[in-house]
Design a protein around this motif. Structure first.
Motif, PDB file in Angstrom:
ATOM      1  N   PHE A   1       6.784   0.794 -14.611  1.00  0.00           N
ATOM      2  CA  PHE A   1       5.918   1.089 -13.468  1.00  0.00           C
ATOM      3  C   PHE A   1       4.660   1.847 -13.893  1.00  0.00           C
ATOM      4  O   PHE A   1       3.615   1.701 -13.258  1.00  0.00           O
ATOM      5  CB  PHE A   1       6.697   1.883 -12.409  1.00  0.00           C
TER       6      PHE A   1
ATOM      7  N   TRP B   1       4.897   7.796  -6.891  1.00  0.00           N
ATOM      8  CA  TRP B   1       3.854   7.698  -7.925  1.00  0.00           C
ATOM      9  C   TRP B   1       2.704   6.845  -7.408  1.00  0.00           C
ATOM     10  O   TRP B   1       1.544   7.174  -7.570  1.00  0.00           O
ATOM     11  CB  TRP B   1       4.399   7.058  -9.200  1.00  0.00           C
ATOM     12  N   TYR B   2       3.063   5.726  -6.795  1.00  0.00           N
ATOM     13  CA  TYR B   2       2.046   4.810  -6.275  1.00  0.00           C
ATOM     14  C   TYR B   2       1.211   5.523  -5.218  1.00  0.00           C
ATOM     15  O   TYR B   2      -0.012   5.392  -5.181  1.00  0.00           O
ATOM     16  CB  TYR B   2       2.728   3.581  -5.678  1.00  0.00           C
ATOM     17  N   TRP B   3       1.873   6.317  -4.388  1.00  0.00           N
ATOM     18  CA  TRP B   3       1.168   7.018  -3.318  1.00  0.00           C
ATOM     19  C   TRP B   3       0.208   8.063  -3.888  1.00  0.00           C
ATOM     20  O   TRP B   3      -0.900   8.231  -3.389  1.00  0.00           O
ATOM     21  CB  TRP B   3       2.176   7.639  -2.339  1.00  0.00           C
TER      22      TRP B   3
ATOM     23  N   ILE C   1       0.703   1.048 -12.778  1.00  0.00           N
ATOM     24  CA  ILE C   1      -0.227   1.937 -12.064  1.00  0.00           C
ATOM     25  C   ILE C   1      -1.507   2.107 -12.874  1.00  0.00           C
ATOM     26  O   ILE C   1      -2.609   2.117 -12.314  1.00  0.00           O
ATOM     27  CB  ILE C   1       0.451   3.294 -11.759  1.00  0.00           C
TER      28      ILE C   1
ATOM     29  N   PHE D   1      -1.172   7.888  -6.805  1.00  0.00           N
ATOM     30  CA  PHE D   1      -2.286   7.087  -7.369  1.00  0.00           C
ATOM     31  C   PHE D   1      -3.281   6.771  -6.259  1.00  0.00           C
ATOM     32  O   PHE D   1      -4.491   6.963  -6.409  1.00  0.00           O
ATOM     33  CB  PHE D   1      -1.715   5.824  -8.032  1.00  0.00           C
TER      34      PHE D   1
ATOM     35  N   GLY E   1       0.984   0.719  -0.280  1.00  0.00           N
ATOM     36  CA  GLY E   1       1.754   1.957  -0.471  1.00  0.00           C
ATOM     37  C   GLY E   1       2.511   2.344   0.792  1.00  0.00           C
ATOM     38  O   GLY E   1       3.648   2.824   0.731  1.00  0.00           O
TER      39      GLY E   1
ATOM     40  N   GLU F   1      -3.683  -0.716 -12.222  1.00  0.00           N
ATOM     41  CA  GLU F   1      -4.273  -0.611 -10.885  1.00  0.00           C
ATOM     42  C   GLU F   1      -5.470   0.339 -10.889  1.00  0.00           C
ATOM     43  O   GLU F   1      -6.485   0.082 -10.242  1.00  0.00           O
ATOM     44  CB  GLU F   1      -3.222  -0.098  -9.892  1.00  0.00           C
TER      45      GLU F   1
ATOM     46  N   ALA G   1       8.994   5.467  -7.639  1.00  0.00           N
ATOM     47  CA  ALA G   1       7.893   4.533  -7.863  1.00  0.00           C
ATOM     48  C   ALA G   1       6.927   4.564  -6.683  1.00  0.00           C
ATOM     49  O   ALA G   1       5.707   4.589  -6.862  1.00  0.00           O
ATOM     50  CB  ALA G   1       8.448   3.124  -8.074  1.00  0.00           C
ATOM     51  N   ALA G   2       7.471   4.605  -5.463  1.00  0.00           N
ATOM     52  CA  ALA G   2       6.610   4.651  -4.269  1.00  0.00           C
ATOM     53  C   ALA G   2       5.796   5.942  -4.260  1.00  0.00           C
ATOM     54  O   ALA G   2       4.610   5.936  -3.915  1.00  0.00           O
ATOM     55  CB  ALA G   2       7.453   4.551  -3.009  1.00  0.00           C
TER      56      ALA G   2
ATOM     57  N   HIS H   1      -4.730  -1.069  -0.940  1.00  0.00           N
ATOM     58  CA  HIS H   1      -3.676  -0.389  -1.698  1.00  0.00           C
ATOM     59  C   HIS H   1      -2.967   0.663  -0.857  1.00  0.00           C
ATOM     60  O   HIS H   1      -1.778   0.907  -1.038  1.00  0.00           O
ATOM     61  CB  HIS H   1      -4.244   0.211  -2.982  1.00  0.00           C
TER      62      HIS H   1
END
Lengths: 101, 265
Positions: free
Chosen positions: B86, B243-245, B90, B247, B214, B93, B240-241, B210
């Motif tokens: 993951f 971390w994505y958030w 990111i 980001f 998210g 991205e 993972a969610a 994005h």
């Protein structure tokens, strides 16, 4: 030797997602992991509420301002560019504002 | 996990989803080109392709959830691999969005003579950065705080608090998207108004897209937390969610500072 083994084990668990609560015997310092997380949960809950409260106040301040009025700019060649028709017709999907003029 | 297995790796079963996803992507690409050029049936093929991709995403992730939550294939080693996978996703991205911010600064640092040699271009009325842009930035950062609250609640085993925290996170995300939609609707320029409109809507639009991804990711995590899928020791999907958030909310600072603020005054 024993110290370095403990340290490398700690590093490995940290990399593997910091499974703080997985193995109780490994705890080496006074405060327990579960207690720390409960404390952090309460702290971040307060920070979130503070954020929501200040965003709400800011929203009232921002939204109470009058809308600015924009004059129609001269038809410069780089504005409202149309090179070919859209598949759905002559206007962009979100371009209602251009229809009024 | 199957008792006879003598290693902790997950050897996946054969699955139809990679090929179905590929066919969906092919139909979407060909359908998209046909739709944008005057070919018949382009819209149909494009819609079919998109439906195929969305279906594949649903059933593929459903299978992953079954393998991890119900069949127990996601051992510690497998979880580590998922995290390692993951992180570069990111990073890629971030690079994707950086390209659009770079396009904006490329156009604004030395504005060409065709747009009047100034930035914002002559005739473009920009948005006031102190209004909705300034409001939306702390909204997104607050939802970042709420997702941290959810994370600690999961680690502390406070299952209900974690659901509440995720509801707060998702609500703030929806408010952000709502304000962003309002801003777009009220904007005095469109994507076809000069390089300013192109770079503005490309950068903020992809960021907003994005945010929506998210938000969906966090909604799924909230449902899984409610159903008791996530435990103290095993919640890779949530991580993972989160971390994505982070980001998404950190990346928001770049368009705010460089496009709305610096580029709008």
């Amino acid at each position: 030797m024993a110290m370095s083994m403990v340290r490398s084990a700690a590093l490995r668990t940290a990399l593997r997602g910091g499974s703080r609560s997985s193995a109780p015997p490994k705890r080496s310092f006074s405060s327990s992991a579960a207690h720390d997380d409960a404390h952090e949960t309460a702290k971040w809950e307060k920070i979130t509420y503070l954020g929501i409260a200040s965003c709400t106040i800011l929203a009232f301040v921002v939204l109470s301002k009058p809308h600015p009025h924009y004059d129609e700019p001269p038809p410069y060649p780089y504005l409202h560019i149309r090179n070919k028709e859209f598949p759905w017709g002559p206007n962009g999907l979100f371009e209602k504002k251009h229809e009024h003029h | 996990m199957i008792e006879s297995q003598r290693h902790s790796y997950h050897l996946v079963d054969p699955s139809p989803w990679p090929i179905s996803g590929s066919l969906g992507a092919l139909a979407t690409t060909v359908g998209g080109v046909m739709y944008m050029h005057p070919f018949q049936g382009g819209a149909t093929l494009l819609s079919l392709g998109l439906i195929f991709i969305l279906y594949t995403m649903f059933v593929w992730w459903r299978d992953v959830l079954r393998e991890s939550t119900l069949e127990g294939h996601h051992t510690k080693v497998v979880q580590l691999g998922l995290r390692y996978g993951f992180i570069p996703f990111i990073v890629s991205e971030v690079m994707f969005l950086f390209a659009f911010f770079r396009a904006s600064s490329h156009s604004s640092l030395a504005p060409t003579v065709e747009i009047g040699g100034i930035w914002p271009p002559k005739g473009i009325w920009v948005l006031d950065p102190r209004e909705i842009p300034f409001l939306n930035t702390p909204i997104l950062l607050s939802s970042g705080a709420a997702v941290t609250w959810a994370h600690h609640a999961i680690l502390a085993g406070k299952e209900k608090r974690a659901v509440y925290a995720l509801v707060a996170t998702v609500s703030l995300a929806l408010v952000f998207t709502g304000f962003q939609g309002m801003e777009y609707y009220q904007a005095p320029f469109t994507i076809s108004d000069s390089i300013y409109g192109s770079t503005f809507f490309l950068a903020t639009g992809f960021h907003g897209f994005h945010v929506i991804i998210g938000t969906l990711f966090l909604i799924i995590c909230g449902i899984r937390q409610y159903l008791g899928h996530l435990t103290k020791e095993h919640h890779v999907g949530f991580e993972a969610a989160a971390w994505y958030w982070h980001f998404v909310d950190v990346v928001r600072l770049f368009p705010f500072v460089s496009i709305y603020w610096w580029g709008g005054i």
